[in-house]
Structures are given as C-alpha cells and as structure tokens.
Design an enzyme around this catalytic site. Structure first.
Site, PDB file in Angstrom:
ATOM      1  N   LEU A  67      -8.875  -5.993  21.112  1.00 50.03           N
ATOM      2  CA  LEU A  67      -7.608  -6.065  21.838  1.00 50.03           C
ATOM      3  C   LEU A  67      -6.836  -4.761  21.657  1.00 50.03           C
ATOM      4  O   LEU A  67      -6.541  -4.357  20.527  1.00 50.03           O
ATOM      5  CB  LEU A  67      -6.760  -7.236  21.325  1.00 50.03           C
ATOM      6  CG  LEU A  67      -7.423  -8.621  21.308  1.00 50.03           C
ATOM      7  CD1 LEU A  67      -6.497  -9.632  20.652  1.00 50.03           C
ATOM      8  CD2 LEU A  67      -7.792  -9.055  22.713  1.00 50.03           C
ATOM      9  N   GLY A 322      -3.609 -14.549  28.400  1.00 48.79           N
ATOM     10  CA  GLY A 322      -3.883 -13.157  28.059  1.00 48.79           C
ATOM     11  C   GLY A 322      -4.585 -13.053  26.714  1.00 48.79           C
ATOM     12  O   GLY A 322      -5.256 -13.981  26.267  1.00 48.79           O
ATOM     13  N   GLU A 323      -4.468 -11.869  26.084  1.00 41.44           N
ATOM     14  CA  GLU A 323      -5.008 -11.637  24.740  1.00 41.44           C
ATOM     15  C   GLU A 323      -6.527 -11.769  24.681  1.00 41.44           C
ATOM     16  O   GLU A 323      -7.098 -11.927  23.617  1.00 41.44           O
ATOM     17  CB  GLU A 323      -4.402 -12.618  23.721  1.00 41.44           C
ATOM     18  CG  GLU A 323      -2.904 -12.679  23.705  1.00 41.44           C
ATOM     19  CD  GLU A 323      -2.369 -13.775  22.795  1.00 41.44           C
ATOM     20  OE1 GLU A 323      -3.190 -14.516  22.206  1.00 41.44           O
ATOM     21  OE2 GLU A 323      -1.144 -13.892  22.669  1.00 41.44           O
ATOM     22  N   GLY A 324      -7.215 -11.729  25.819  1.00 41.19           N
ATOM     23  CA  GLY A 324      -8.659 -11.913  25.815  1.00 41.19           C
ATOM     24  C   GLY A 324      -9.087 -13.362  25.742  1.00 41.19           C
ATOM     25  O   GLY A 324     -10.278 -13.651  25.609  1.00 41.19           O
ATOM     26  N   THR A 325      -8.132 -14.292  25.858  1.00 38.54           N
ATOM     27  CA  THR A 325      -8.445 -15.716  25.710  1.00 38.54           C
ATOM     28  C   THR A 325      -9.439 -16.197  26.761  1.00 38.54           C
ATOM     29  O   THR A 325     -10.421 -16.879  26.445  1.00 38.54           O
ATOM     30  CB  THR A 325      -7.161 -16.556  25.801  1.00 38.54           C
ATOM     31  OG1 THR A 325      -6.214 -16.075  24.841  1.00 38.54           O
ATOM     32  CG2 THR A 325      -7.453 -18.020  25.522  1.00 38.54           C
TER      33      THR A 325
END
Length: 390
Positions: A67, A322-325
């Site tokens: 991230l 978001g956050e790569g989730t």
C-alpha cells in the site's frame, strides 16, 4: 543519479511466456473436467503459468499486500469526506490491524507493507520501515499548482521501482496493490480522463468514503480545472505525474513497471491503481499483461481505466473501502486457480489397440467369408440336382 529514461521500459518489459501459456492450455485440455467447467479459473491459471514460466503452475506461496500512502492538497477544496491531511490515520489503522485490509490479510496469512511517500505528517511519527521512501510532505493542490517538482516526481517514481525490486528480491511471488490516501481519487480521475480523452463528469466518483452531491460537484469542478493543466503535458508521462498526479501515484506507476520487468504479477485494486496502470501502459504497452483487475468498485474512473486496459475485474462485489481490500478479496480466487491447474489429474492417453483387437477377433464378415467344414457338407447335401444328373 542518472536521468530516468522512460523509453527503456518498453524495451525491458516482455510479455509473459506465450509458449508456456500454450502448454498450460494444452495441459488443461487433458484434464478430466470438460472445457469451461471452471469458468475464469482456467484463464487465471494459464495467465499465472505464463507469468511464472512454469507448467504446471506453482502455488502462490508468498503474496504480499503493498500500500502506497500519501496526502493530496486538492483535498483542501472539500472533494473528500475525510479531513485533509488525515491519511496518516488510515496508515495507523492498517498498522494496528483494525482496518478492513488488515483483517482480511490476517485471515489469509498475507503480510501487509505500507510505503509512505507523501503523508502530511512528521516522518518520525511512523516506523522507519514505513517512512523510509518518503519524498515530501503531501502533494500540491493540482488545480492551481504542480503536484511535485520535476526532481520529486523522479524520486517518487524511483521509490516505487525500488520497492518492486525489494519485493522481488525477498521472494514475493504476487503483489496485491492498493493505496492509502485522502484526496487521491481526484488526481486519479484526472489521469483517467486525460488519457482516455473524456470529460470530468464521466470519471468523477464519490470515493471510498462517499461524498454528498455538493462535494461531488466541487470534485467534478476540480477535475475539470485540472484537466486544463494536464492536456498540454500528455506526451511526457513523468511530467504528467509531476503536474497533476502526486508522489504516491508516481511511486505506484514506477512500481508497476519495475514489477513487470522483474516478472512479478500484480492484482490491481481501485481507481488510483487503475489510473497509474494507464500511465504505465503509455510508457510500456506490454506491461498490462502482468496485471489482473481485482474487483469493480463502482467508481466510474476505475471502470474506464480497466476498460481501456482490457482488464476484466475478477469480482464485482462493489467494495469501496479502498486500501487494497477489493484486490485482496480476489487473491483466494487466484490461489484456487493455481491449485486446480496444478493438482487436478491429467487423463493419460491410452495406446491405440484397435488394430490388435481386429486381428485377434474376426468380424462377422470374416466368419461368413470362411465357412467351416460342417457348413460345406450341409450345403452339398441340400443342393438341387444339375441337368446332367437328371
């Protein structure tokens, strides 16, 4: 430090091994399951085999979530539901394990790495392994000024390249890519609109933390104004990132390109990683062959970017955290595809024994053509008399 020549990436980046992919397709054809029974899992397994250069495909044993974090000056216009300069709070949530991506990563036993390139806080406030690639404190307000200086843009780009090399050297065999930013979807939308030649309203979304209608109008106006600054520099991708991008976006672009050079496959997440992928594609047209689109979030800019990249998202759960989730949710699908491609039994080809069986067992026609002695005597006894005998 030598000047960065973006043309080198087009020469250095090769497509995943096409011969290996054909071998993987042929192996799939020898499985007991009929073609199409596994849906897109077949396609993913073949893509991964080509990326690894291995048939059968190897399991994904060392994935990592990476991230990139940064604040954006454009957030001062009220284009985000979050407080300007508060991306550090997102970072701390990831580090203490309370964010969605941290929970999912813990469940999947996947490590998470946060790279601070432009958080609006003191570098000393974060662990050294997080802030080691810091370029500056926040990015500029792109509607009226450049996001970065030329030197900072190159530094951020090289920082992303360095992270890609560090991960490849550490044995990471697949990266789940995401961002931690406040205001980051606005420059991402600008990049998508500029590179796709579309209007601000087409790419303006409501962000991971949804904004109201008034904030949406402010965001759309900011994108429109920034597009005027973006169009004159479309021919130089590094200058484009310097003018209307940001340190985190420049770092992600460098990371994507260097990962392709190092043959590290990447799962993309939201509109920020999608926008950076578009910039990277302009630099090296073969690079997108190393990426998968994890999921569709409903952000119009993300959909536009993935469509231009010809990447079909693996999932459509509408995750906007978001956050790569969203990309991390696609990881089990990729791992499952690898396991099925490698472990399902191949049906052995049987030798052709038809000729041998024909010789060993006469057919009905052969039997009729060669009558037995008893058949001959019976025919003689019942035959009618000829004219001479009469």
């Amino acid at each position: 430090m030598s000047a960065l020549n973006l043309d080198d990436f087009a020469d250095l980046i090769e497509r995943p091994d096409g011969g290996v992919r054909r071998d993987a397709e042929a192996r799939r054809g020898r499985l007991a399951l009929p073609p199409g029974a596994l849906g897109r899992l077949d396609e993913i397994g073949e893509w991964l085999a080509a990326a690894q250069g291995s048939v059968p495909v190897r399991p994904v044993r060392q994935p990592k979530v990476v991230l990139f974090a940064g604040d954006h000056g454009i957030a001062q216009l009220g284009v985000s539901a979050r407080t300007p300069g508060s991306a550090q709070d997102l970072v701390r949530s990831v580090l203490d394990g309370s964010s969605p991506v941290s929970v999912l990563a813990r469940q999947a036993e996947v490590p998470v790495r946060v790279v601070d390139v432009a958080l609006d806080c003191d570098a000393d406030a974060l662990p050294a392994e997080v802030s080691g690639h810091r370029v500056r404190r926040g990015s500029g307000r792109i509607d009226i000024e450049d996001a970065l200086t030329a030197e900072e843009a190159e530094q951020a780009f090289r920082a992303g390249m360095a992270v890609a090399d560090e991960e490849a050297d550490a044995g990471t065999d697949l990266v789940v890519l995401g961002d931690l930013s406040v205001g980051g979807t606005t420059p991402a939308a600008v990049l998508v609109a500029a590179l796709c030649g579309t209007d601000a309203s087409v790419v303006t979304g409501r962000g991971g933390h949804p904004i109201d209608d008034l904030a949406w109008m402010r965001k759309c106006a900011a994108i429109r104004d920034t597009l005027r600054r973006a169009r004159p520099v479309l021919g130089d991708q590094l200058q484009l990132l310097q003018t209307v991008g940001g340190a985190d976006l420049a770092a992600i672009t460098g990371f994507l390109l260097q990962s392709a050079i190092r043959h590290t496959p990447v799962i993309l997440d939201g509109v920020v990683s999608g926008a950076c992928a578009l910039v990277a594609q302009r630099i090296a047209f073969r690079a997108p062959d190393w990426w998968l689109a994890g999921q569709t979030s409903g952000e119009p800019g993300q959909a536009k970017a993935f469509d231009r990249l010809a990447l079909e998202p693996l999932l459509a759960h509408g995750v906007t955290a978001g956050e790569g989730t969203g990309a991390l949710l696609a990881l089990p699908m990729v791992r499952s595809a690898a396991a099925l491609a490698a472990e399902l039994p191949v049906v052995d080809e049987k030798p052709d024994t038809a000729a041998e069986d024909t010789e060993a067992e006469p057919t009905a026609e052969d039997t009729e053509a060669e009558p037995t002695a008893e058949d001959t005597e019976a025919e003689t006894a019942t035959a009618p008399a000829t004219e001479s005998e009469a």
